[in-house]
Design an enzyme around this catalytic site. Sequence first.
Site, PDB file in Angstrom:
ATOM      1  N   ASN A  13       0.863  -1.185   0.000  1.00 34.47           N
ATOM      2  CA  ASN A  13       0.000   0.000   0.000  1.00 34.47           C
ATOM      3  C   ASN A  13       0.897   1.233   0.000  1.00 34.47           C
ATOM      4  O   ASN A  13       1.458   1.604   1.024  1.00 34.47           O
ATOM      5  CB  ASN A  13      -0.907  -0.015   1.238  1.00 34.47           C
ATOM      6  CG  ASN A  13      -1.819   1.200   1.295  1.00 34.47           C
ATOM      7  OD1 ASN A  13      -1.938   1.950   0.320  1.00 34.47           O
ATOM      8  ND2 ASN A  13      -2.457   1.406   2.431  1.00 34.47           N
ATOM      9  N   TRP A  14       1.018   1.858  -1.155  1.00 37.50           N
ATOM     10  CA  TRP A  14       1.903   3.017  -1.297  1.00 37.50           C
ATOM     11  C   TRP A  14       1.322   4.277  -0.672  1.00 37.50           C
ATOM     12  O   TRP A  14       2.017   5.272  -0.533  1.00 37.50           O
ATOM     13  CB  TRP A  14       2.184   3.272  -2.777  1.00 37.50           C
ATOM     14  CG  TRP A  14       3.154   2.302  -3.393  1.00 37.50           C
ATOM     15  CD1 TRP A  14       3.740   1.219  -2.798  1.00 37.50           C
ATOM     16  CD2 TRP A  14       3.639   2.334  -4.740  1.00 37.50           C
ATOM     17  NE1 TRP A  14       4.573   0.579  -3.686  1.00 37.50           N
ATOM     18  CE2 TRP A  14       4.520   1.248  -4.890  1.00 37.50           C
ATOM     19  CE3 TRP A  14       3.425   3.175  -5.821  1.00 37.50           C
ATOM     20  CZ2 TRP A  14       5.183   0.987  -6.095  1.00 37.50           C
ATOM     21  CZ3 TRP A  14       4.074   2.915  -7.025  1.00 37.50           C
ATOM     22  CH2 TRP A  14       4.952   1.827  -7.160  1.00 37.50           C
ATOM     23  N   LYS A  15       0.037   4.261  -0.350  1.00 40.35           N
ATOM     24  CA  LYS A  15      -0.634   5.437   0.219  1.00 40.35           C
ATOM     25  C   LYS A  15      -0.411   6.646  -0.701  1.00 40.35           C
ATOM     26  O   LYS A  15      -0.493   6.502  -1.917  1.00 40.35           O
ATOM     27  CB  LYS A  15      -0.177   5.664   1.657  1.00 40.35           C
ATOM     28  CG  LYS A  15      -0.358   4.397   2.511  1.00 40.35           C
ATOM     29  CD  LYS A  15      -0.149   4.615   3.982  1.00 40.35           C
ATOM     30  CE  LYS A  15      -0.355   3.296   4.718  1.00 40.35           C
ATOM     31  NZ  LYS A  15      -0.305   3.468   6.183  1.00 40.35           N
ATOM     32  N   HIS A 106      -9.727   0.894   5.041  1.00 43.73           N
ATOM     33  CA  HIS A 106      -8.466   1.176   5.738  1.00 43.73           C
ATOM     34  C   HIS A 106      -8.704   2.198   6.839  1.00 43.73           C
ATOM     35  O   HIS A 106      -9.519   3.110   6.694  1.00 43.73           O
ATOM     36  CB  HIS A 106      -7.421   1.692   4.745  1.00 43.73           C
ATOM     37  CG  HIS A 106      -6.026   1.720   5.287  1.00 43.73           C
ATOM     38  ND1 HIS A 106      -5.592   2.708   6.139  1.00 43.73           N
ATOM     39  CD2 HIS A 106      -4.985   0.873   5.129  1.00 43.73           C
ATOM     40  CE1 HIS A 106      -4.329   2.473   6.461  1.00 43.73           C
ATOM     41  NE2 HIS A 106      -3.938   1.370   5.867  1.00 43.73           N
ATOM     42  N   GLU A 108      -7.138   4.682   7.836  1.00 42.81           N
ATOM     43  CA  GLU A 108      -6.941   6.090   7.464  1.00 42.81           C
ATOM     44  C   GLU A 108      -8.167   6.637   6.755  1.00 42.81           C
ATOM     45  O   GLU A 108      -8.506   7.816   6.904  1.00 42.81           O
ATOM     46  CB  GLU A 108      -5.682   6.205   6.587  1.00 42.81           C
ATOM     47  CG  GLU A 108      -4.410   5.967   7.380  1.00 42.81           C
ATOM     48  CD  GLU A 108      -3.212   5.605   6.536  1.00 42.81           C
ATOM     49  OE1 GLU A 108      -2.150   5.343   7.127  1.00 42.81           O
ATOM     50  OE2 GLU A 108      -3.318   5.566   5.293  1.00 42.81           O
ATOM     51  N   GLU A 178      -5.355  -4.797  10.544  1.00 42.12           N
ATOM     52  CA  GLU A 178      -4.333  -3.794  10.820  1.00 42.12           C
ATOM     53  C   GLU A 178      -4.663  -3.084  12.130  1.00 42.12           C
ATOM     54  O   GLU A 178      -5.520  -2.192  12.158  1.00 42.12           O
ATOM     55  CB  GLU A 178      -4.283  -2.756   9.692  1.00 42.12           C
ATOM     56  CG  GLU A 178      -3.782  -3.278   8.370  1.00 42.12           C
ATOM     57  CD  GLU A 178      -3.402  -2.137   7.437  1.00 42.12           C
ATOM     58  OE1 GLU A 178      -2.271  -2.122   6.967  1.00 42.12           O
ATOM     59  OE2 GLU A 178      -4.242  -1.247   7.212  1.00 42.12           O
ATOM     60  N   GLY A 184       2.214   2.632  10.671  1.00 48.78           N
ATOM     61  CA  GLY A 184       3.133   3.748  10.498  1.00 48.78           C
ATOM     62  C   GLY A 184       3.816   4.215  11.761  1.00 48.78           C
ATOM     63  O   GLY A 184       4.463   5.257  11.766  1.00 48.78           O
ATOM     64  N   SER A 222       3.136  -1.865  10.259  1.00 51.04           N
ATOM     65  CA  SER A 222       4.603  -1.831  10.387  1.00 51.04           C
ATOM     66  C   SER A 222       5.236  -3.185  10.077  1.00 51.04           C
ATOM     67  O   SER A 222       6.177  -3.617  10.738  1.00 51.04           O
ATOM     68  CB  SER A 222       5.015  -1.337  11.779  1.00 51.04           C
ATOM     69  OG  SER A 222       4.588  -0.003  11.997  1.00 51.04           O
ATOM     70  N   GLY A 243       2.892  -1.274   4.327  1.00 52.53           N
ATOM     71  CA  GLY A 243       2.905   0.165   4.115  1.00 52.53           C
ATOM     72  C   GLY A 243       4.275   0.661   3.698  1.00 52.53           C
ATOM     73  O   GLY A 243       4.728   0.457   2.585  1.00 52.53           O
ATOM     74  N   GLY A 244       4.965   1.323   4.623  1.00 50.99           N
ATOM     75  CA  GLY A 244       6.228   1.982   4.308  1.00 50.99           C
ATOM     76  C   GLY A 244       7.269   1.077   3.682  1.00 50.99           C
ATOM     77  O   GLY A 244       8.015   1.497   2.783  1.00 50.99           O
TER      78      GLY A 244
END
Length: 263
Positions: A13-15, A106, A108, A178, A184, A222, A243-244
Amino acid sequence: MSASTITPWVIGNWKMNPVQAQAQQLLNEFKQLLQDHGIAEEKCHLGIAPTMLALSTVQAQLSDAVRPVYSVAQDVSRIAGTGAYTGEVSAELLLDAGIGYVLIGHSERREIFADNRDSLNAKVQNALNAGLKVIYCVGESLEQREAGQAEAVVLQQICDIAGVVAAEQWANIIVAYEPIWAIGTGKTASPEDAQAMHAKIREGLKQITSYGASMAILYGGSVKAENAVELAACPDINGALVGGASLNAQSFHQIALAFANTQ
């Protein structure tokens, strides 16, 4: 089917990242890693969820990869079809563009953009009815976990969509757990805690649908190369929503290898 026989998924997930030149370099590096150190499709499904703006570009760049890597939309409109809805992208438009998968729910989207039960139900229903496959995200806050409500919150989030999912459509849903406090933040649920929640989710799905035993349940929060092997060893964790770490080709590839090696 036992959970251990479910083919895992690893989805990046590049967001709201990165800029176009960096995205192109990242995909080229990842494709080269797949070329040099192959991961068989039957061992692990792979997906990338870029920004809506980059979906078609990423899909085109992945078309010559040595194996399938699916493009995944990060969200979808609660409005179906086409019409005068400025800024929206419907499930039908995604499907028309060749996109087969979408993230829905999600945290967010829930917390920052006020997605609630009604809007999420509309998104899930529209996506499934259009023929998309859904990666449905669930998770609890730190306050809810500390209050002993984590399992109840997560199972309720799954029950929330049950009324709009037809019996046969559960086959087109992947669940991604999640914990909000781990997204994050660098914090990760311990493999034991993650497995315990995944087992509860599996139990809940089995009570809702006959597909419950065969549905993939991904862990997110994470996830990185350093903890992927431990997470992959858990019997009810069938992959990762990354994610990251998905913004680094080497890390993302190592996470995919960790889950592929469990098969």
